[in-house]
Every structure is written in structure tokens, then in C-alpha cells.
Design a protein around this motif. Structure first.
Motif, mmCIF file in Angstrom:
data_model
loop_
_atom_site.group_PDB
_atom_site.id
_atom_site.type_symbol
_atom_site.label_atom_id
_atom_site.label_comp_id
_atom_site.label_asym_id
_atom_site.label_seq_id
_atom_site.Cartn_x
_atom_site.Cartn_y
_atom_site.Cartn_z
ATOM 1 N N SER A 1 2.385 1.778 -3.351
ATOM 2 C CA SER A 1 1.484 2.219 -4.417
ATOM 3 C C SER A 1 1.436 3.748 -4.506
ATOM 4 O O SER A 1 1.316 4.296 -5.598
ATOM 5 C CB SER A 1 0.085 1.655 -4.176
ATOM 6 O OG SER A 1 -0.469 2.169 -2.982
ATOM 7 N N LEU B 1 1.210 -2.986 -9.822
ATOM 8 C CA LEU B 1 0.846 -3.606 -8.551
ATOM 9 C C LEU B 1 0.533 -5.085 -8.730
ATOM 10 O O LEU B 1 0.928 -5.918 -7.897
ATOM 11 C CB LEU B 1 -0.351 -2.868 -7.942
ATOM 12 C CG LEU B 1 -0.091 -1.426 -7.472
ATOM 13 C CD1 LEU B 1 -1.362 -0.806 -6.932
ATOM 14 C CD2 LEU B 1 1.019 -1.387 -6.438
ATOM 15 N N GLU C 1 2.645 -8.110 -6.986
ATOM 16 C CA GLU C 1 1.989 -9.154 -6.195
ATOM 17 C C GLU C 1 2.391 -10.543 -6.671
ATOM 18 O O GLU C 1 2.558 -11.459 -5.872
ATOM 19 C CB GLU C 1 0.476 -8.989 -6.272
ATOM 20 C CG GLU C 1 -0.057 -7.804 -5.481
ATOM 21 C CD GLU C 1 -1.565 -7.709 -5.557
ATOM 22 O OE1 GLU C 1 -2.178 -8.607 -6.170
ATOM 23 O OE2 GLU C 1 -2.130 -6.760 -5.003
ATOM 24 N N LYS D 1 -2.054 -0.061 -11.807
ATOM 25 C CA LYS D 1 -2.679 -1.363 -11.541
ATOM 26 C C LYS D 1 -1.842 -2.504 -12.112
ATOM 27 O O LYS D 1 -1.693 -3.554 -11.480
ATOM 28 C CB LYS D 1 -4.090 -1.384 -12.124
ATOM 29 C CG LYS D 1 -5.046 -0.418 -11.420
ATOM 30 C CD LYS D 1 -6.423 -0.452 -12.060
ATOM 31 C CE LYS D 1 -7.366 0.528 -11.378
ATOM 32 N NZ LYS D 1 -8.718 0.550 -12.011
ATOM 33 N N GLU E 1 0.808 -1.218 0.000
ATOM 34 C CA GLU E 1 0.000 0.000 0.000
ATOM 35 C C GLU E 1 0.843 1.272 0.000
ATOM 36 O O GLU E 1 0.606 2.163 -0.835
ATOM 37 C CB GLU E 1 -0.951 -0.008 1.196
ATOM 38 C CG GLU E 1 -1.881 1.190 1.233
ATOM 39 C CD GLU E 1 -2.854 1.129 2.391
ATOM 40 O OE1 GLU E 1 -3.652 2.064 2.542
ATOM 41 O OE2 GLU E 1 -2.799 0.134 3.153
#
Length: 479
Positions: free
Chosen positions: A195, A252, A256, A249, A192
Motif C-alpha cells: 500500500s 487495495l 484483496e 482504497k 500493507e
């Protein structure tokens, strides 16, 4: 004041340009071995024009350049002085004609006066016939006479020889850099807070791209970790785009799927610029989903099932039945409709399939007598083929080498069983015998009697026998 840096034996042009930009943002790339820079205001840092020229020469030497440096009130005077005098040269204002007077006319650069090479050669030839050999002799001619006999081009060349040609620099724009970096005060371990850093860098990067009218077709992320190692990732986009939210996006989702092993202390994002795509939609074409949303959907699917399991199937250059691989999905827009053509699975081996010949042309089962069929013109029929993945294991009776009865359990509770009414084959294929996954099999097209099929025609299947395991399988059904 202007300074010119000239390197006759230049091997590294980028170093020459960087040397000029180290002193002034106003730089003209005059030729492949010549740059001119505006040094107005540099006196506060380096002193007199001579000291500035010496400092430029020292900087060029540090970069491995063997260069001549000249400073003058006029950029064209500085260019001629740097090309014709070695070392450091400084020409005071008002002394231009005197310092350049001994130079031969062959050293006159006509491109600086916007005179074409052919016309300049003609003028120099005429001056040679007049006995004019140097800048001083050319400058001493009356301007009116030069204008009458040599035209406006001759007047511009004479001003160039006098050192009176005034012009602004044709400034060079430095190559835009599309890379943003930031060093963090504290290491980051969670996605988070990372980001927010990525969003900030991407907004700056997209604003820079917007200012230059460009888009991105590849993003490169470099994360510096606590142990001074780097975690690098690259995202190749299917088409150029310029949406910071989409980029965020995608990054991220990629992080991940491929997280760094340690905390992050620095972040750098670079991109490969490209021209933005332009699409003209048709009035009568159905609306398609936005490509950006499609790319995000594919990225989410790749995170769930793996990157190697998302994409478009692509045939492999092999004779192995059903061989394909997954490639990256890219939306392609066709200019017009194409007439579909029937394609077989493998050249000559496809001739005689059920989908390419009338059913009456097939070999009948030995248990059923063959009745002559009426003669009629050949009209090939095109059938669809539905493949069972994986193929269905079957029990086949083949007392004489060809199948006479088949039994297999299909999906959804349905079964395939019955007597073979007609058949075509076998077609033997094999390959990769040297590898562990080699194949060898005999294929048949059969018409099987059943409750849902006509007793005269039957249901059409493709079956094969694996010659390595000696097992029978149902590969698919003809629609």
C-alpha cells in the motif's frame, strides 16, 4: 544552429519525432514529414555541425527512415535545404543566400513566412510575369520596390528566399505519459507494504494529472511477480476522478479480492486520462452522497458478496417473466422531471390485466352468478404490483380448468387462502424450449376472498401454473 529532418516517403511519423527528441528536447513538428530541432550545445557530444547532422542521419536510418538532414543557422534555411538537397547538407552562417540561390520559386514554403496560400500564389504568379524564376533572382530585387508592389507579404517571402527570416521554433510538447513504475529491492508478499508503494505512485500520477488539468476514468495495475509473470488488473471508474486516496482504497480492495499468487518484485500503474467532470448542483435539489464515497462503498460490497451481485438491475431483451441482469451502477443526473407513464410487462399480452380495467369487467367465477353492471365510461385504473421473490408455492383447486380456490403460505406467518371471486386469464407464455431452463406457463389475475379483504372485491393476486412441473405459484399481489 538548427537541424531539419525531412522524410519524403514517411510511413512512421512517430519514429521521425522520436529521432528528433533523441538529440534535443526543443523540437518543432513543422509538417507531417518534416521536423526541426535546436542542436545548440550538441557539439560537446558529437562534434561539428556536420558530425551532428551525420549522427542524426544514422539514427534515422536505424529507425527505418529514409531522410534528408540539413543544418543551418536559420531554421527556415534548414527546412528548404533538407527538402531540396538529398543526403546530409550543412550551410555555414552567411552562405544561406548562395546555397539556396539556385532553388526554384516553387520550392518556397509560404507558410513559414505566415503568408496565406492564395496570396502566395498571386505573388508567385506576379514574379513569374516579371521573369523571376529562382531564389537568387527574387533576393536581388530591391526591398523597397517589392514592398510597394507586393506588400508586406512579398517582403516576408523575399527574406525567406534570402535566408534572413528569423523566428523562434514553435516547440512541440511531447505527449504526456501517465504511467508510473518502480522496481523493488526485495519482494513484497503483504498488502500493507504494498500500500505504501501504491500510495507513492498514485500521488505522482495524480500530480501529473493535476498539472495537465485531467482526470482518470480507468486505472490499470500491473504487478511483476517473482517467476517473471505479470498480474494485471483494471478498474473502470463510472466517472472521471482525481483523488489518490480513493484510487488507493479501490486498488487495495481489488487486490484483496484478486490477490497475486507470488511475491511482487515490480509495480506499474497506468491510467486513461479524461476531462474532469463538472457538475452544477441545483439550489432546490436534495444533497446526494459524494460519488467517490459511493464508489468505495460499492467496491466494499463487491468484495463481500461478489462483483456479479452488486449493481443496478437491467431488463433483458427476452419475454421470460422477471428476467434481468446486474450492470455496473452509474449515477445519472436528469435535466428535468419526466411524467411517469404506465408500462406493461409485455405489449398486447398486458391488455385485460386487473390494473388496466375495472374489476367488474373480469370474468366471474362459475360458482357465483354474474350480475349486470351499470354502464359507465371507461376509466383505467393504475395499480402497483408487488412481486414475491421467489414466488410462493400454492395449492389451487381448478376442477374445470380455471382456479376456484387457492391456498398458499406467505412469509411472516401470513397465509393466502380463500375462494376465487373473480378472475382474468389465462395468458400463456413460453420460450427457450430448446434449453434446459426453458419456461411455459399460464398466468391468471384473481381476486381472492379473505378476512382482510372485502367480500365483494377481494384481494388481487397474480398466479400462474408451470406447464412443465404442473405446479401452481403466487407471483405477486396488486397494491
Amino acid at each position: 544552429m538548427f537541424a531539419c529532418v525531412y522524410s519524403p516517403d514517411l510511413k512512421n511519423y512517430a519514429a521521425l519525432v522520436n529521432c528528433a527528441y533523441a538529440f534535443s528536447p526543443l523540437v518543432e513538428e513543422t509538417a507531417e514529414n518534416t521536423v526541426v530541432l535546436d542542436i545548440e550545445g550538441c557539439e560537446l557530444l558529437f562534434g561539428s555541425p556536420r558530425e551532428i547532422a551525420k549522427e542524426i542521419a544514422r539514427q534515422a536510418a536505424k529507425l527505418g527512415l529514409k531522410a534528408n538532414v540539413a543544418a543551418a543557422q536559420n531554421p527556415d534555411v534548414a527546412i528548404h535545404a533538407a527538402r531540396c538537397f538529398t543526403g546530409v547538407t550543412v550551410i555555414a552562417p552567411g552562405k544561406e543566400a548562395k546555397r539556396l540561390g539556385d532553388l526554384p520559386l516553387e520550392a518556397l514554403d509560404s507558410t513559414l513566412a505566415r503568408v496565406e496560400a492564395d496570396r502566395a500564389a498571386e505573388i508567385l504568379e506576379t514574379l513569374g510575369l516579371w521573369g523571376i524564376r529562382s531564389f537568387r533572382e527574387f533576393a536581388a530585387l530591391p526591398e523597397a520596390g517589392v514592398s510597394e508592389r507586393l506588400g508586406p507579404e512579398g517582403v516576408r517571402l523575399q527574406k525567406l528566399a534570402r535566408g534572413e527570416n528569423e523566428r523562434p521554433l514553435l516547440l512541440s510538447k511531447p505527449a504526456p505519459g501517465f504511467e508510473k513504475s518502480i522496481e523493488l529491492d526485495d519482494p513484497i508478499e503483504l498488502l500493507e507494504p504494498l500500500s505504501f508503494i501504491l500510495a507513492r505512485l498514485l500521488n505522482q500520477l495524480c500530480a501529473n494529472l493535476q498539472a495537465h488539468g485531467l482526470a482518470v476514468d480507468e486505472l490499470r495495475l500491473r504487478l511483476k511477480l517473482e517467476d517473471k509473470t505479470e498480474h494485471e488488473r483494471a478498474i473502470r471508474l463510472p466517472f472521471p476522478m482525481r483523488d489518490s486516496r480513493v484510487f488507493l482504497k479501490l486498488l487495495l480492495l481489488d487486490i484483496e479480492s484478486h490477490p497475486p499468487q507470488l511475491a511482487i518484485v515490480a509495480v506499474s500503474i497506468a491510467c486513461e486520462p479524461a476531462k474532469p467532470r463538472s457538475i452544477q448542483n441545483g439550489l432546490f435539489q436534495p444533497l446526494a452522497p459524494e460519488p467517490e464515497k459511493l464508489e468505495l462503498t460499492l467496491a466494499r460490497l463487491a468484495r463481500l458478496v461478489g462483483e456479479s451481485n452488486v449493481g443496478s438491475p437491467e431488463l433483458v431483451d427476452t419475454h421470460r417473466p422477471g428476467a434481468f441482469r446486474i450492470k455496473r451502477f452509474i449515477v445519472k443526473r436528469e435535466s428535468g422531471r419526466k411524467t411517469p407513464r404506465a408500462r406493461g410487462r409485455g405489449g398486447e399480452r398486458e391488455r385485460g390485466r386487473l390494473g388496466e380495467a375495472p374489476l367488474s369487467s373480469l370474468v366471474r367465477s362459475p360458482t357465483r352468478p354474474v350480475s349486470p353492471s351499470p354502464t359507465r365510461p371507461f376509466s383505467p385504473s393504475l395499480l402497483g404490483f408487488r412481486v414475491f421473490r421467489p414466488p410462493l408455492r400454492a395449492e389451487v383447486e381448478a376442477p374445470n380448468g380455471w382456479p376456484t380456490r387457492i391456498k398458499a403460505q406467505a412469509r411472516a406467518g401470513r397465509s393466502i387462502r380463500g375462494k376465487v371471486l373473480r378472475l382474468a386469464g389465462p395468458w400463456r407464455t413460453s420460450g427457450d424450449w430448446w434449453a434446459e431452463d426453458g419456461w411455459a406457463r399460464d398466468e391468471w389475475d384473481v381476486a381472492v376472498a379473505g378476512s382482510e379483504a372485502s367480500q365483494e372485491k377481494g384481494t388481487l393476486y397474480r398466479i400462474y401454473r408451470d406447464l412443465r412441473s404442473n405446479g401452481w405459484f403466487v407471483e405477486g399481489i396488486y397494491d
